[in-house]
Write a protein that holds these residues in place. Structure first.
Motif, PDB file in Angstrom:
ATOM      1  N   PHE A 109       0.821  -0.858  -0.111  1.00 37.32           N
ATOM      2  CA  PHE A 109       0.203  -0.081  -0.180  1.00 37.32           C
ATOM      3  C   PHE A 109       0.691   1.047  -0.143  1.00 37.32           C
ATOM      4  N   LYS A 110       2.175   1.126   0.586  1.00 39.74           N
ATOM      5  CA  LYS A 110       2.749   2.197   1.014  1.00 39.74           C
ATOM      6  C   LYS A 110       2.983   3.128  -0.801  1.00 39.74           C
ATOM      7  N   TYR A 111       3.054   1.389  -1.598  1.00 42.91           N
ATOM      8  CA  TYR A 111       3.719   2.757  -3.080  1.00 42.91           C
ATOM      9  C   TYR A 111       2.740   3.081  -3.344  1.00 42.91           C
ATOM     10  N   LEU A 112       1.196   2.761  -3.426  1.00 42.37           N
ATOM     11  CA  LEU A 112      -0.081   3.365  -3.907  1.00 42.37           C
ATOM     12  C   LEU A 112       0.183   4.608  -3.095  1.00 42.37           C
ATOM     13  N   LEU A 113       0.314   5.009  -2.361  1.00 38.57           N
ATOM     14  CA  LEU A 113      -0.775   5.727  -1.652  1.00 38.57           C
ATOM     15  C   LEU A 113       1.075   7.118  -1.306  1.00 38.57           C
ATOM     16  N   ILE A 114       2.148   6.785  -1.196  1.00 35.29           N
ATOM     17  CA  ILE A 114       3.343   7.510  -0.385  1.00 35.29           C
ATOM     18  C   ILE A 114       4.156   8.231  -2.010  1.00 35.29           C
ATOM     19  N   ASN A 115       4.403   9.007  -1.360  1.00 34.12           N
ATOM     20  CA  ASN A 115       5.067   9.668  -3.082  1.00 34.12           C
ATOM     21  C   ASN A 115       6.282   9.254  -3.094  1.00 34.12           C
ATOM     22  N   ASN A 116       6.891   9.673  -1.598  1.00 33.47           N
ATOM     23  CA  ASN A 116       8.045  10.017  -1.653  1.00 33.47           C
ATOM     24  C   ASN A 116       9.006   8.811  -1.050  1.00 33.47           C
ATOM     25  N   ILE A 117       8.257   7.990  -1.727  1.00 39.56           N
ATOM     26  CA  ILE A 117       8.959   6.377  -1.164  1.00 39.56           C
ATOM     27  C   ILE A 117      10.190   6.327  -1.329  1.00 39.56           C
ATOM     28  N   ASP A 118      10.410   6.232  -2.622  1.00 37.48           N
ATOM     29  CA  ASP A 118      11.974   6.806  -3.512  1.00 37.48           C
ATOM     30  C   ASP A 118      12.808   7.348  -2.864  1.00 37.48           C
ATOM     31  N   GLU A 119      12.962   8.239  -2.407  1.00 37.36           N
ATOM     32  CA  GLU A 119      13.707   9.587  -1.481  1.00 37.36           C
ATOM     33  C   GLU A 119      13.710   8.686  -0.163  1.00 37.36           C
ATOM     34  N   ASN A 120      13.108   7.951   0.332  1.00 34.81           N
ATOM     35  CA  ASN A 120      13.368   8.191   1.525  1.00 34.81           C
ATOM     36  C   ASN A 120      14.352   6.305   1.720  1.00 34.81           C
ATOM     37  N   GLU A 121      13.804   5.978   0.408  1.00 34.14           N
ATOM     38  CA  GLU A 121      14.393   4.507   0.199  1.00 34.14           C
ATOM     39  C   GLU A 121      16.469   4.854   0.018  1.00 34.14           C
ATOM     40  N   GLU A 122      16.530   6.008  -0.739  1.00 34.30           N
ATOM     41  CA  GLU A 122      17.965   7.140  -1.073  1.00 34.30           C
ATOM     42  C   GLU A 122      17.946   7.284   0.637  1.00 34.30           C
ATOM     43  N   LYS A 123      17.940   8.040   1.593  1.00 31.31           N
ATOM     44  CA  LYS A 123      18.072   7.871   2.483  1.00 31.31           C
ATOM     45  C   LYS A 123      18.444   6.767   3.508  1.00 31.31           C
ATOM     46  N   ILE A 124      17.740   5.995   3.107  1.00 30.76           N
ATOM     47  CA  ILE A 124      18.158   4.316   4.069  1.00 30.76           C
ATOM     48  C   ILE A 124      19.476   3.974   4.019  1.00 30.76           C
ATOM     49  N   GLU A 125      19.420   3.641   2.302  1.00 28.22           N
ATOM     50  CA  GLU A 125      20.965   3.034   1.702  1.00 28.22           C
ATOM     51  C   GLU A 125      22.053   4.203   1.916  1.00 28.22           C
ATOM     52  N   ARG A 126      21.460   5.349   2.294  1.00 26.90           N
ATOM     53  CA  ARG A 126      22.383   6.103   2.314  1.00 26.90           C
ATOM     54  C   ARG A 126      23.335   5.877   3.362  1.00 26.90           C
ATOM     55  N   ALA A 127      22.323   5.885   4.580  1.00 28.53           N
ATOM     56  CA  ALA A 127      22.745   5.290   6.151  1.00 28.53           C
ATOM     57  C   ALA A 127      23.336   3.830   6.231  1.00 28.53           C
ATOM     58  N   ILE A 128      23.003   2.918   4.847  1.00 23.13           N
ATOM     59  CA  ILE A 128      24.033   1.903   5.538  1.00 23.13           C
ATOM     60  C   ILE A 128      25.302   2.307   5.286  1.00 23.13           C
ATOM     61  N   TYR A 129      25.349   2.726   3.435  1.00 24.01           N
ATOM     62  CA  TYR A 129      27.087   2.909   3.833  1.00 24.01           C
ATOM     63  C   TYR A 129      27.456   3.344   4.617  1.00 24.01           C
ATOM     64  N   LYS A 130      27.371   4.235   4.689  1.00 23.78           N
ATOM     65  CA  LYS A 130      27.197   5.319   6.094  1.00 23.78           C
ATOM     66  C   LYS A 130      27.648   4.321   7.281  1.00 23.78           C
ATOM     67  N   ASP A 193      14.280   5.246  10.261  1.00 29.39           N
ATOM     68  CA  ASP A 193      14.414   5.860   8.859  1.00 29.39           C
ATOM     69  C   ASP A 193      15.349   6.402   8.690  1.00 29.39           C
ATOM     70  N   GLY A 194      16.881   5.679   8.590  1.00 34.69           N
ATOM     71  CA  GLY A 194      18.093   6.613   8.140  1.00 34.69           C
ATOM     72  C   GLY A 194      18.500   7.324   9.354  1.00 34.69           C
ATOM     73  N   LYS A 195      18.181   7.193  10.085  1.00 34.90           N
ATOM     74  CA  LYS A 195      17.866   8.251  11.687  1.00 34.90           C
ATOM     75  C   LYS A 195      18.594   7.485  12.609  1.00 34.90           C
ATOM     76  N   ILE A 196      19.303   8.131  13.255  1.00 35.04           N
ATOM     77  CA  ILE A 196      19.899   7.767  15.029  1.00 35.04           C
ATOM     78  C   ILE A 196      18.999   8.894  15.798  1.00 35.04           C
ATOM     79  N   ILE A 197      17.953   7.938  16.020  1.00 34.37           N
ATOM     80  CA  ILE A 197      16.657   8.343  17.454  1.00 34.37           C
ATOM     81  C   ILE A 197      17.064   7.875  18.987  1.00 34.37           C
ATOM     82  N   ALA A 198      17.959   6.514  18.979  1.00 38.09           N
ATOM     83  CA  ALA A 198      18.655   7.132  20.630  1.00 38.09           C
ATOM     84  C   ALA A 198      19.785   5.859  20.147  1.00 38.09           C
TER      85      ALA A 198
END
Length: 288
Positions: A109-130, A193-198
């Motif tokens: 459903f995310k792919y049907l309802l969320i427009n910025n899914i690619d941006e979120n994936e890129e954020k997670i991708e960058r976080a993985i490499y870091k 979601d690609g950020k350090i929360i705690a």
């Protein structure tokens, strides 16, 4: 002959009265039973099921032979057994219910309802490499690290045990957090979601700690415990050997190199589009 005719007539009556809803009913129940068996086989509850089958056979034999004392004992076991099972196998039951609740429908459903899914994936991708680059450095210096990647199961209760940061991931930040003289180096870092929360969070112990190899330290045990209690991926850098491991669903994948670490995290954290073909968990990592 009469018995055969009677049986045939009964079978014919069942076939003639069979409806499409009966077929749907059978398929649904068959699928539920299949999934339950599949889930139970991967947990300690499998031994409980074997024990129940043995007790059921024992009770049946006792009834056939009219063994009153044995029959009384087995009937009491079946009466109080479910309550005892809930108490003794609470961790396994929790894991089963959590796995039942984790479906792929929300991801679709995310792919049907969320427009910025690619941006979120890129954020997670960058976080993985870091994170991968930071863990390579920590591995070389044999600096212990424990990083939890939140997925569908929210980790609010774990986050509350640490220090809130809500910071963007960087190699320098991860290195400073796990530096031996840092006030936050003990405990785990939670990534959402690609950020350090705690940071400096306490993780739950594994349910069957006595079965874990003595060669594994407290970080690895905490990682296994966290992955048992949630669907999180938990990355561990060993302070003794510098080895990198990832815990998932109560199991530990050890001695990962950079490519394997990135691939594992990509497969686990970046949802696939519905039309994407499935790939191995250690498929080829993207170059960056």
């Amino acid at each position: 002959m009469d018995k055969f005719v009677s049986f045939w007539n009964m079978l014919l009556g069942v076939i003639l009265s069979f409806r499409i809803t009966d077929l749907i009913d059978i398929l649904i129940i068959s699928y539920i039973v299949y999934k339950m068996i599949q889930i139970v086989r991967e947990t300690q509850a499998a031994h409980l099921v074997k024990g129940l089958l043995f007790l059921f056979a024992f009770a049946l034999i006792a009834k056939i032979l009219n063994l009153k004392t044995v029959g009384s004992i087995t009937s009491n076991v079946f009466f109080w057994g479910p309550l005892a099972g809930i108490v003794l196998f609470q961790p396994e039951l929790r894991r089963i219910l959590e796995r039942v609740g984790r479906t792929k429908m929300g991801t679709r459903f995310k792919y049907l309802l969320i427009n910025n899914i690619d941006e979120n994936e890129e954020k997670i991708e960058r976080a993985i490499y870091k994170v991968a680059n930071a863990c390579e450095d920590l591995s070389r210096t044999r600096t212990g690290a424990l990083i939890v990647f939140e997925r569908k199961t929210k980790l609010g209760d774990v986050i509350e045990t640490g220090v809130n940061l809500n910071a963007d991931i960087s190699e320098e930040l991860i290195g400073n957090l796990f530096f031996k003289n840092s006030p936050l180096h003990d405990g785990a870092v939670i990534v959402r979601d690609g950020k350090i929360i705690a940071a400096s969070c306490f993780l739950p112990k594994p349910s069957k700690e006595e079965y874990i190899s003595r060669s594994l330290g407290s970080r690895h045990r905490a990682a296994i415990g966290m992955s048992e209690n949630s669907d999180a991926l938990v990355l561990v850098v060993s302070e003794e050997t510098g080895s990198i491991s990832i815990a998932n669903d109560g199991k530990l994948k050890r001695h990962l190199n950079r490519t394997g670490m990135i691939s594992y995290l990509q497969d686990g954290l970046i949802p696939k589009h519905p039309n994407e073909s499935s790939k191995s968990i250690f498929g080829k990592a993207k170059k960056k």
